[in-house]
Design a protein around this motif. Sequence first.
Motif, PDB file in Angstrom:
ATOM      1  N   VAL B  35       0.847  -1.193   0.000  1.00 15.84           N
ATOM      2  CA  VAL B  35       0.000   0.000   0.000  1.00 15.84           C
ATOM      3  C   VAL B  35       0.882   1.242   0.000  1.00 15.84           C
ATOM      4  CG1 VAL B  35      -1.710   1.314   1.270  1.00 15.84           C
ATOM      5  CG2 VAL B  35      -1.875  -1.175   1.159  1.00 15.84           C
ATOM      6  N   GLU B  36       1.901   1.150   0.809  1.00 16.34           N
ATOM      7  CA  GLU B  36       2.796   2.298   0.889  1.00 16.34           C
ATOM      8  C   GLU B  36       3.499   2.520  -0.441  1.00 16.34           C
ATOM      9  OE1 GLU B  36       6.843   3.641   3.062  1.00 16.34           O
ATOM     10  OE2 GLU B  36       5.642   2.114   4.089  1.00 16.34           O
ATOM     11  N   VAL B  37       3.915   1.410  -1.056  1.00 17.13           N
ATOM     12  CA  VAL B  37       4.603   1.513  -2.328  1.00 17.13           C
ATOM     13  C   VAL B  37       3.695   2.085  -3.405  1.00 17.13           C
ATOM     14  CG1 VAL B  37       5.571   0.155  -4.194  1.00 17.13           C
ATOM     15  CG2 VAL B  37       6.264  -0.298  -1.837  1.00 17.13           C
ATOM     16  N   MET B  38       2.427   1.617  -3.412  1.00 11.28           N
ATOM     17  CA  MET B  38       1.541   1.997  -4.510  1.00 11.28           C
ATOM     18  C   MET B  38       0.961   3.395  -4.355  1.00 11.28           C
ATOM     19  SD  MET B  38       1.522  -0.485  -6.623  1.00 11.28           S
ATOM     20  CE  MET B  38       0.047  -0.818  -7.569  1.00 11.28           C
ATOM     21  N   VAL B  39       0.616   3.775  -3.135  1.00 12.21           N
ATOM     22  CA  VAL B  39      -0.038   5.077  -2.990  1.00 12.21           C
ATOM     23  C   VAL B  39       0.670   5.998  -2.027  1.00 12.21           C
ATOM     24  CG1 VAL B  39      -2.325   4.286  -3.619  1.00 12.21           C
ATOM     25  CG2 VAL B  39      -1.574   4.106  -1.260  1.00 12.21           C
ATOM     26  N   GLY B  40       1.767   5.516  -1.467  1.00 10.48           N
ATOM     27  CA  GLY B  40       2.505   6.357  -0.543  1.00 10.48           C
ATOM     28  C   GLY B  40       1.774   6.589   0.761  1.00 10.48           C
ATOM     29  N   GLU B  41       0.706   5.804   1.014  1.00 12.48           N
ATOM     30  CA  GLU B  41      -0.034   5.979   2.268  1.00 12.48           C
ATOM     31  C   GLU B  41       0.614   5.176   3.379  1.00 12.48           C
ATOM     32  OE1 GLU B  41      -4.178   4.994   1.917  1.00 12.48           O
ATOM     33  OE2 GLU B  41      -4.405   6.443   0.286  1.00 12.48           O
ATOM     34  N   ARG B  42       0.804   5.801   4.464  1.00 15.25           N
ATOM     35  CA  ARG B  42       1.355   5.112   5.616  1.00 15.25           C
ATOM     36  C   ARG B  42       0.212   4.904   6.611  1.00 15.25           C
ATOM     37  NH1 ARG B  42       7.032   4.986   6.570  1.00 15.25           N
ATOM     38  NH2 ARG B  42       7.381   6.464   4.915  1.00 15.25           N
ATOM     39  N   THR B  43      -0.315   3.717   6.678  1.00 18.56           N
ATOM     40  CA  THR B  43      -1.456   3.494   7.568  1.00 18.56           C
ATOM     41  C   THR B  43      -1.096   2.445   8.592  1.00 18.56           C
ATOM     42  OG1 THR B  43      -2.290   1.887   6.020  1.00 18.56           O
ATOM     43  CG2 THR B  43      -3.262   4.072   5.941  1.00 18.56           C
ATOM     44  N   LEU B  44      -1.377   2.786   9.851  1.00 18.96           N
ATOM     45  CA  LEU B  44      -1.083   1.818  10.903  1.00 18.96           C
ATOM     46  C   LEU B  44      -2.337   1.026  11.263  1.00 18.96           C
ATOM     47  CD1 LEU B  44       1.223   4.064  13.050  1.00 18.96           C
ATOM     48  CD2 LEU B  44       1.860   2.141  11.594  1.00 18.96           C
TER      49      LEU B  44
END
Lengths: 306, 342, 324
Positions: B35-44
């Motif tokens: 997810v981080e790679v694809m959209v740059g979202e950092r979600t915990l």
Amino acid sequence: MANVQASPATSAAEVALSYPSPLKEFWQGFSHNKGAVAGLIFMLAIAVSALLAPWLAPYSPIEQYRDAILTPPAWMEGGSSQFLFGTDELGRDLLSRLIHGARLSLLIGLTSVVMALVPGVILGLIAAFFPKVLGSLIMRLMDVMMALPALLLAVAIVAILGPGLVNTMIAIAIVALPAYVRLTRASAMTELNRDYVTASRVAGAGLIRLMFVCVLPNCMAPLIVHATMSFSSAILEAAALGFLGLGVQPPTPEWGTMLASARDYIERAWWVVSLPGLTILLSVLAINLMGDGLRDALDPKLKRAA
Amino acid sequence: MFAFILRRLGLLLPTFFGITLITFGLIRLIPGDPVEVMVGERTLDPQMHADAMHRLGLDKPLYLQYVDYLGNLASGNLGESLVTKESVWKEFATLFPATLELARMVMLFAAVFGLLAGVIAAIKRGSIFDHGVMGLALTGFSMPIFWWGLILIMFFSVKLGWTPVSGRLDLAFDIAPRTGFMLIDTWLAEAADPEINAGAFKDALMHLILPAIVLGTIPLAVIARMTRSSMLEVLREDYVRTARAKGLSPARVIFIHTLRNALIPVLTVMGLQVGTLMGGAVLTETIFSWPGIGKWLIDAISRRDYPVVQNGILMVATLVILVNFTVDILYGIANPRIRHAK
Amino acid sequence: MSLLQIKNLSVEFGSEKNPFRAVEGLDLTVDQGEIVGIVGESGSGKSVTMMAMMGLLEGQGRIVADKLEFDGKDLLTISARARRKIVGKDISMIFQDPMTALNPSFTVGYQIMEVLKLHQGLHGAALKQRALELMEMVEIPAAASRLAAYPHQLSGGMSQRVAIAMAIACNPKLLIADEPTTALDVTIQAQIMELLVSLQQSQNMALILITHDLAVVAEVAQRLAVMYAGQVAEMGKVPDIFRHPAHPYTEALLKSIPEHSKGAHRLSTLPGIVPGQYDRPSGCLLSPRCPYVQQRCRDERPELTPYPQGAVRCHFPLYDKESR
Ligand SMILES: Nc1ncnc2c1ncn2[C@@H]1O[C@H](COP(=O)(O)OP(=O)(O)OP(=O)(O)O)[C@@H](O)[C@H]1O
Ligand code: SF4
Ligand SMILES: [Mg+2]
């Protein structure tokens, strides 16, 4: 046979039969080419300095002499005999860094050539021996890899793997692979049509034997020449990656990496910019000169043209 | 001829799909959270993470994800940049003319001088000119172009002050992009409004010269070497002897009967140089801050802007295979033996 | 006056320091309308002689001669430009391998019309008409459609016909055929030979026929020159030479006829090979191989000496039974 009469000395035939040994013939051909010999001597010098770097280099490549930052080379005004080629922006001795850099460049070159050559030859032989399914599969894959510009592919690979020495070597090897596969396949295909291969087949030689003992040695000449050339492009690519900040990381004294940090001193310290690049250019040129000489000496068809 | 083109097209498609496989795989090989790679979202928050996975289709099996990817490509959706939030296609389209302008200049420069040098060297084989050209060509071929660029900047821009250091045009000019080619745009602008835009064309040209030389060095060297050796080979052919035995002038023997055949391998090499050119553009554009796709890709990599990296590489690779395809067709036109082959 | 006169022609290859004489002291004359055969083993300098005469060795071989005259024009002193007005028009040549002698990138028609345009200034419909005529003269079937064919679409025999059409396009006074049939199938060889001879007669041109095939020479040629290692060994009328060869080498050649077959370029009757660059004997060039060799042959190089039926280069010619 209506032989008129046995003629006395048939000197012509005898003269023609005393061929020089292949190695000697090779060396004659190679040493005939002055550029190739010059390249060989230069590369020997580079190899020696790489091997003996810790003893040859006057200083440690990463030791910073803070009070001698950007000292010009010794022959310039303001230069000091302490630092023959001057120092860089952190006060490190340029000569020592260049000498240690030779280690890295040769290491990257050698390793990536081997890492591309061995699988490349095996894949190429397989493609030549099983041209139908396996062969065309391999070749299509190589086509795809060739479609990506070499440097861009290397950049992409490093972008995935992350920068660093080992990843640089892997990326360069992958980029170099398709050319080895194609070359091996092409020369093996030619050899496979020759009578001696058929003869060995009839004699019951196994597949592995046919591949590596029978066919491969006869494909060596173009492979050796290509390995030389890909050695030089490996050095160039490694330096380019280093320059882009994706290769070997500072403070390791890789030639390209050195240039990346030197860019900011273009107006003040020409030596920091010129010398590492010149070293790259001369090394690559020397290897390419050797490659040209090798090709002329090894390839009898091109020998005539030279 | 038509069948020949169709056959080539048949080879082109698998290569294209191979490349989509690579760019598709590229993103998935990157270590780290997808997810981080694809959209740059950092979600915990695991729930949000799962939602994102679902939204992006990342919870589907891999082959379905690939089908989705192809579907997106087919509908012209190349994703959007994580940094600028612009569509990748739009960014590509804006920046591409800069690279194309550079590449055209380079190919023109390399082809004209490379062919000329190679032909003369072959005719004057063994002369000083021949040795000189071949020595220079090998040097050019061995050139680390990123260093070559720095040296030229150091000399012509810093020391002599003849050429600007970076960019495509001085900021003082405000030229509306019409064709995207700066030489044409400035020329049009100057013609339309000579008062304000005086000197714009010259400025654009000065900006272009050094990058063109740097990027052109290797293709020039390769073309010169190839032309020479190909010419020498063809000059030994029987049909060249036939041509001379007809009493044709040396110029006709060389330019019609020899060069025509010698060009065939040179053409292939020129096609291959387009790939080298795209690689070199990455370096050249970085050095000269040339706002083209080479610099765009490198910037994207250093910013971890993966959608741009992924589909930018796809675009470049597609471009390269299209050029090679065109060269193949030209090759067929130049070489009747190939054209008629089954 | 003879159409072609060559006196004492030498051609050297290699460096000045390390020269190789491919042709040495060669004399040859050809009259209008006659067929002269030239025979000799591979490497004896047949092709080089002809190429030297036509100026095709430019930049390769060094050419010296006492006389090199064609149709009253001195080919030694002539300018390159003036020579090109003759070559391809009044002298033309066809080569051994038709498959490589035509340019693969141009149609057959283009290559034939190129000569016509250059030497006869033809263009438009007349040009096309003449090309078609030539194709028909060399008996190419479906000539009109073949004009648009590329060389790789033709068989060897067809290609050689095209080469002949190109060579006779401007009604040359002299046609040189350098082993015109060697590369062809046996069945086609006879057809091409027949075509050449009939064209020679209908056009009344002189023909120099270089060949390995003595049987063909016996059939068609009036005179014959036998070459060995760059020299003329013997020269004379065909019937005389075939009946009474004067040179030991000619004798050996004639003896080998029955065994002669396509591709056998070496003589089974004389062991050894033609001397190369490094092993030229100082005496008679045949001395290492000659069955009649004597001491004098090894010491002294014989000159080409006329005798009533021709000329021979031998200290002990075969008609001269007393001397041995
Ligand atoms: N361009 C050249 N450079 C150097 N040597 C040459 C050249 N052309 C021919 N020779 C040499 O000159 C000699 C005579 O060659 P030539 O081709 O005239 O022989 P030939 O009698 O025509 O033989 P063949 O029957 O094989 O055609 C040969 O030894 C050949 O190697
Ligand atoms: S001169 Fe002597 S060696 Fe030469 S051909 Fe005559 S007999 Fe033989
Ligand atoms: Mg010949």
